[in-house]
Design a protein around this motif. Structure first.
Motif, short mmCIF file in Angstrom:
data_model
loop_
_atom_site.label_atom_id
_atom_site.label_comp_id
_atom_site.label_asym_id
_atom_site.label_seq_id
_atom_site.Cartn_x
_atom_site.Cartn_y
_atom_site.Cartn_z
N GLY A 39 0.84 -1.18 0.00
CA GLY A 39 0.00 0.00 0.00
C GLY A 39 0.88 1.23 0.00
O GLY A 39 2.10 1.14 0.07
N ASN A 40 0.23 2.39 -0.07
CA ASN A 40 0.92 3.67 -0.07
C ASN A 40 1.55 3.91 1.31
O ASN A 40 0.84 4.00 2.31
CB ASN A 40 -0.11 4.76 -0.40
N ALA A 41 2.89 4.01 1.35
CA ALA A 41 3.60 4.08 2.63
C ALA A 41 3.15 5.28 3.47
O ALA A 41 2.87 5.14 4.67
CB ALA A 41 5.10 4.14 2.41
N GLU A 42 3.04 6.46 2.85
CA GLU A 42 2.72 7.67 3.62
C GLU A 42 1.32 7.57 4.23
O GLU A 42 1.11 7.91 5.40
CB GLU A 42 2.83 8.92 2.73
N LEU B 82 -2.19 6.37 8.98
CA LEU B 82 -3.25 5.52 9.52
C LEU B 82 -2.76 4.79 10.78
O LEU B 82 -3.49 4.68 11.77
CB LEU B 82 -3.67 4.52 8.44
N ARG B 83 -1.52 4.28 10.71
CA ARG B 83 -0.91 3.59 11.86
C ARG B 83 -0.95 4.49 13.09
O ARG B 83 -1.28 4.04 14.19
CB ARG B 83 0.53 3.22 11.49
N GLY B 84 -0.63 5.77 12.89
CA GLY B 84 -0.63 6.73 14.01
C GLY B 84 -2.04 6.96 14.54
O GLY B 84 -2.25 7.03 15.76
N GLU B 85 -3.00 7.10 13.64
CA GLU B 85 -4.38 7.36 14.07
C GLU B 85 -4.96 6.16 14.84
O GLU B 85 -5.74 6.33 15.77
CB GLU B 85 -5.26 7.67 12.85
N LEU B 86 -4.55 4.95 14.45
CA LEU B 86 -5.01 3.76 15.16
C LEU B 86 -4.32 3.66 16.51
O LEU B 86 -4.93 3.27 17.51
CB LEU B 86 -4.74 2.51 14.32
N ARG C 82 -8.81 6.55 15.61
CA ARG C 82 -9.60 5.64 14.79
C ARG C 82 -9.74 4.31 15.49
O ARG C 82 -8.81 3.87 16.17
CB ARG C 82 -8.86 5.34 13.48
N THR C 83 -10.90 3.66 15.31
CA THR C 83 -11.13 2.34 15.88
C THR C 83 -10.66 1.28 14.90
O THR C 83 -11.05 1.30 13.73
CB THR C 83 -12.63 2.14 16.17
N GLY C 84 -9.82 0.37 15.37
CA GLY C 84 -9.33 -0.69 14.50
C GLY C 84 -8.13 -1.37 15.10
O GLY C 84 -7.74 -1.06 16.23
N PRO C 85 -7.55 -2.30 14.35
CA PRO C 85 -6.40 -3.05 14.89
C PRO C 85 -5.12 -2.21 14.86
O PRO C 85 -5.07 -1.16 14.23
CB PRO C 85 -6.28 -4.22 13.90
N ARG C 86 -4.10 -2.69 15.56
CA ARG C 86 -2.76 -2.10 15.44
C ARG C 86 -2.25 -2.43 14.03
O ARG C 86 -2.48 -3.52 13.52
CB ARG C 86 -1.86 -2.72 16.51
N LEU C 87 -1.59 -1.45 13.43
CA LEU C 87 -1.19 -1.61 12.03
C LEU C 87 0.33 -1.62 11.90
O LEU C 87 1.00 -0.75 12.46
CB LEU C 87 -1.79 -0.47 11.21
#
Ligand SMILES: [Zn+2]
Length: 463
Positions: free
Chosen positions: A96-99, A104-108, A113-118
């Motif tokens: 996927g797009n790294a940036e 998204l990783r930071g928001e999780l 954001r609700t979701g798994p660790r990325l």
């Protein structure tokens, strides 16, 4: 959702902590500040005064599950809660797009954001011209932008790696048309700093292992040129984008001699090197389909996935092909191929290889979250005990992510990622779907509430 810095005590639960020992009946597990504070026999543990208490009687607690092969871009960010609702508290995105993924990783991580660790490996690093570019030129389905990168030679490969390291990726993904020389240059340059995995075709898996790759994806294609008869090997530059390639690989699997000395040598190399082996059984084994279609979560097909299917159908129409998955070969061939593929993974498991759990959801058929339970069922069918399969998707996945000191078991100090089940997963691996509550960083989630909210949000988005 119950966000709390208070302690949460799960009482009288059967604890399967992921560390390899037998289950512990009548255990108490205390989560505090996102970590496991205590886990042990109920009689020995005082429950902290300020705890919220949850009755675990008649329930089983396992560490949070990990899917090691996903594409969030293809599934759509709206799918993040589906993983969580299915007990998957960590996903590894390997294309996927790294940036975008780093953001998204930071928001999780922050809870925005609700979701798994990325974990993200950035784009798929391919040779030039990439199979994706070739497919687009041949009128294939368009792919999302910047999910892949083309590198022409070792210098360009190293420059791309530096760009991705600066962007903050957790690992790298090498792709099917990358020749051996740039692959070696990447592994030398990375020098073990981050894990590197590969979906390979042009470069042999055995050469990639010798060069120090950490993980292999897709049993259907990546080991193929090491396992098929020498006369069945695929020519340089071929890959899924070449018409006839998939059929050729099925034919080669159907004819493969798994008792040949070069196959034995390859299995030995996989075991001795300790390379992680992520077979993604969804690819290539349709002829041996697992039967529980109603449990595959098709009703939760995301708007992004629906759009992607429509684009693929449109591309097929333009190319004069029937819509849907391209049919290759007859049933007898596909079955013979699938049986040989599954036999090969069974032999790897029996030999002690580090066979892992990943689904390629987003690229292969399947719905975020649901597909991992199907893959776990495959692993048991191929020879793992339910306990081994559970540990594969928890502790061993954390080892592959190089985070075993932080997550993957329910030992004190570890992240409070866990799944509370209404049925015993060691009695039947399908019981990993019987989810009562999911915990990520100590926060409790009710899967029914997550799914209801997902349906509301996606209905609003599509109406
Ligand atoms: Zn993939």
């Amino acid at each position: 959702m119950v966000a709390t810095s208070r302690a949460l005590a799960i009482e009288h639960v059967t604890l399967i902590d992921g560390r390899g020992g037998p289950p512990l009946a009548d255990a108490t597990v205390v989560f505090r500040d996102g970590r496991v504070q205590h886990a042990g026999a109920a009689a020995r543990l005082p429950i902290p005064q300020d705890s919220e208490r949850l009755d675990g009687r008649g329930r089983w607690l396992i560490p949070g599950l990990v899917d090691l092969h996903v594409h969030v871009t293809n599934c759509g960010a709206e799918s993040l809660s589906l993983w969580l609702a299915n007990g998957i508290t960590t996903v590894r995105d390997i294309g996927g797009n790294a940036e975008w993924l780093v953001q998204l990783r930071g928001e999780l991580a922050s809870g925005e954001r609700t979701g798994p660790r990325l974990f993200t490996h950035g784009p798929m690093i391919d040779g030039a011209p990439s199979g994706f570019r070739q497919a687009a030129q041949m009128g294939g389905a368009p792919t999302f932008e910047r999910m892949w990168a083309e590198v022409d030679g070792p210098d360009a490969a190293v420059a791309e790696v530096d760009r991705l390291l600066a962007a903050g990726v957790d690992g790298l993904k090498l792709y099917q048309l990358l020749p051996l020389e740039p692959l070696q240059a990447i592994l030398r340059h990375v020098d073990g700093r981050i894990p590197v995995t590969g979906h390979l075709t042009r470069t042999r898996a055995s050469d990639a292992i010798a060069a120090g790759i950490n993980c292999l994806e897709h049993n259907f294609v990546t080991p193929y040129n090491d396992v098929c008869r020498p006369e069945d090997r695929t020519p340089d530059g071929s890959g899924w984008q070449v018409p006839g390639f998939i059929l050729r690989v099925h034919e080669g699997w159907a004819r493969a001699d798994l008792d040949a000395p070069y196959v034995q040598a390859f299995i030995e190399q996989v075991v001795v090197s300790g390379v992680y082996y992520d077979p993604t059984m969804m690819w290539g084994t349709n002829a041996l389909a697992l039967e529980e279609t109603e449990e595959q979560g098709e009703r939760y097909l995301s708007p992004t996935m629906r759009r992607r299917r429509e684009m693929q159908a449109e591309a097929a129409r333009r190319a004069g092909r029937p819509p849907g998955p391209v049919q290759v070969g007859d049933d007898a061939l596909l079955r013979a191929s699938a049986e040989r593929q599954t036999e090969f993974v069974s032999r790897l498991i029996a030999a002690g290889a580090a066979v892992m759990a990943g689904t390629d959801v987003g690229a292969l058929p399947g719905i975020a979250g649901y597909s991992l339970h199907r893959e776990l069922r495959w692993l048991v069918r191929l020879g793992m005990t339910p306990k081994q399969a559970t540990e594969t998707a928890t502790r061993r996945a954390a080892e592959a992510l190089r985070r075993a000191d932080d997550q993957g078991t329910l030992a004190p100090g570890q992240r409070a990622d866990a799944v509370l089940l209404d049925a015993d997963p060691l009695a039947d691996i399908r019981n990993t779907r019987r989810i009562h509550r999911v915990f990520k960083d100590g926060t409790a989630y009710d899967p029914a509430a997550l799914l209801a909210e997902y349906e509301r949000e996606t209905a609003a988005a599509t109406s």
